[in-house]
Design an enzyme around this catalytic site. Structure first.
Site, PDB file in Angstrom:
ATOM      1  N   LYS A  52       1.023  -1.350   0.022  1.00 19.02           N
ATOM      2  CA  LYS A  52       0.150   0.072  -0.078  1.00 19.02           C
ATOM      3  C   LYS A  52       0.949   1.405  -0.112  1.00 19.02           C
ATOM      4  CE  LYS A  52      -0.287  -0.413   5.057  1.00 19.02           C
ATOM      5  NZ  LYS A  52      -1.188  -0.942   6.093  1.00 19.02           N
ATOM      6  N   TYR A 111      15.979  30.178   8.497  1.00 18.53           N
ATOM      7  CA  TYR A 111      15.004  30.846   8.959  1.00 18.53           C
ATOM      8  C   TYR A 111      14.775  31.187  10.498  1.00 18.53           C
ATOM      9  CZ  TYR A 111      12.217  30.481   4.700  1.00 18.53           C
ATOM     10  OH  TYR A 111      11.988  30.616   3.432  1.00 18.53           O
TER      11      TYR A 111
HETATM   12  C1  LIG Z   1      -0.387  -1.889   7.062  1.00 17.95           C
HETATM   13  C2  LIG Z   1      -0.878  -3.201   7.332  1.00 17.95           C
HETATM   14  C3  LIG Z   1      -0.177  -4.277   7.049  1.00 17.95           C
HETATM   15  C4  LIG Z   1       1.423  -4.237   7.083  1.00 17.95           C
HETATM   16  O1  LIG Z   1       1.969  -3.839   8.279  1.00 17.95           O
HETATM   17  P1  LIG Z   1       3.177  -3.808   8.879  1.00 17.95           P
HETATM   18  O2  LIG Z   1       3.452  -3.413  10.246  1.00 17.95           O
HETATM   19  O3  LIG Z   1       4.042  -2.655   7.763  1.00 17.95           O
HETATM   20  O4  LIG Z   1       3.848  -5.048   8.467  1.00 17.95           O
HETATM   21  C5  LIG Z   1      -1.016  -5.616   7.546  1.00 17.95           C
HETATM   22  N1  LIG Z   1      -2.166  -5.762   7.484  1.00 17.95           N
HETATM   23  C6  LIG Z   1      -2.802  -4.468   7.751  1.00 17.95           C
HETATM   24  C7  LIG Z   1      -4.338  -4.523   8.039  1.00 17.95           C
HETATM   25  C8  LIG Z   1      -2.290  -3.192   7.334  1.00 17.95           C
HETATM   26  O5  LIG Z   1      -3.146  -1.965   7.373  1.00 17.95           O
END
Ligand SMILES: *Cc1c(COP(=O)(O)O)cnc(C)c1O
Length: 349
Positions: free
Chosen positions: A35, A244
């Site tokens: 994702k 800044y």
């Molecule tokens: C993001 C996510 C994962 C992956 O989690 P990690 O901690 O990055 O391994 C797995 N399952 C769900 C439902 C997630 O939202």
């Protein structure tokens, strides 16, 4: 050219997937969570490398991400959508063969009415209170749903990176209670859950951050190097400010390098006066505020001016930088800006 270079080691990511696959155990399948553009690293290249390493099931957050992933991977691998089946997703789900992980009664109705017979999974809430059906809802629809043949029942741990957290076992008990005896494949563990041990693995694990070299998978291979070009250097006299709000002042004659990346590239402003960049093995402190496109670095002690300085590399991981910024590796990775030139390293053949 002042474009910074983000180098992504696809072999390291593939090796991390294989290591997490081994940790998941021989009876358990290992998916890959890609994702948010593969945690900021570029979903097309990363997913193809993972598919080559053996990953057959992938997870994305949104149907649109699933569509991009399908384009990169072609037909075959299963693409699971964590946000489920939202209004407007129906055509994408059916045309691109996406598998929504349905998370509410509303989504279940939508999916079964719009795309009867097409694959889906079900998300159950076991205590995180974020996504998925709660126990009473699940009990109400389980008989019909199990009949419809979900490809997977899944839930997500809220505190998996804290092995001693009492919620882990409570969620595990709840998941058993909701799913034992259904005969449907189950998925419970992300990276942290894999490390909690085999009782958390069920049929399919779904690591994300561990693939990219982040905590809590401490033995992961580092997968990113970020090199920022030096645009110019200047001598600064004692008492002169830099940047800044004059938040840093030279105490002695100093040589300051102005470097091409800033908060618009995902370097948090909390790194102001509070991080190091590296010239090879030599640390160079970031001085003054992080601005939108630039940071300033004290390079007084270097004998030769480098063309670039590394902010992620062998001496500073994503988690090290996250600690300095007061955030987590996930946020550093997914904030890496679109202005970086992404270079992929991969052994050929
Ligand atoms: C993001 C996510 C994962 C992956 O989690 P990690 O901690 O990055 O391994 C797995 N399952 C769900 C439902 C997630 O939202």
């Amino acid at each position: 050219m002042a474009t910074a270079t983000l180098t992504i080691d696809l072999d390291a990511i593939a090796a991390n997937w294989r290591a997490l696959d081994r940790l998941s155990g021989p009876e358990v399948q290992t998916a890959a969570v890609v994702k948010a553009d593969a945690y900021g690293l570029g979903v097309a290249r990363v997913a193809r490398a993972l598919a080559q390493a053996g990953a057959r099931r992938f997870f994305v957050a949104l149907a649109e991400e699933g569509a991009a992933l399908r384009q990169a991977l072609g037909p075959g691998p299963q693409i699971n959508v964590l946000s489920g089946h939202m209004p407007g997703d129906t055509e994408m789900i059916s045309d691109l063969d996406l598998t929504p992980m349905l998370n509410s009664l509303e989504q279940i109705t939508r999916h079964l009415e719009a795309l009867p017979g097409l694959p889906f999974g079900v998300q159950l809430d076991t205590g995180m209170n974020r996504l998925g059906l709660e126990m009473p809802e699940w009990q109400a629809v389980a008989p019909i749903l199990v009949e419809a043949g979900p490809v997977m029942l899944m839930s997500h741990l809220a505190c998996a990176d804290e092995p001693d957290h009492p919620l882990n076992l409570r969620q595990l008990d709840a998941f058993h209670e909701m799913t034992d005896g259904t005969g449907i494949p189950r998925s419970f563990a992300a990276t942290g859950g894999i490390l909690l041990g085999p009782q958390y693995h069920f049929d399919l694990t779904r690591p994300g951050i561990g693939l990219y070299g982040g905590r809590p998978f401490d033995t992961a291979h580092r997968s990113v190097t970020l090199s920022l070009p030096v645009i110019q250097t200047r001598e600064v006299a004692p008492g002169e400010p830099v940047g800044y709000a004059c938040s840093w002042e030279a105490e002695a004659p100093a040589l300051i390098a102005t470097v091409a990346a800033g908060y618009a590239d995902g370097l948090p402003r909390t790194l102001s006066n509070n991080a190091v960049l590296w010239d090879g093995d030599t640390p160079c402190p970031l001085v003054g505020r992080v601005s939108m496109d630039l940071i300033t670095v004290d390079v007084t002690h270097l004998s030769e001016m480098p063309r670039s300085l590394d902010i992620l590399g062998p001496h500073q991981t994503v988690d090290d930088l996250a600690d300095a910024a007061g955030t987590i590796g996930y946020e550093i990775l997914t904030s890496l800006g679109p202005r970086y030139a992404r270079r992929y390293q991969e052994r050929r053949g």
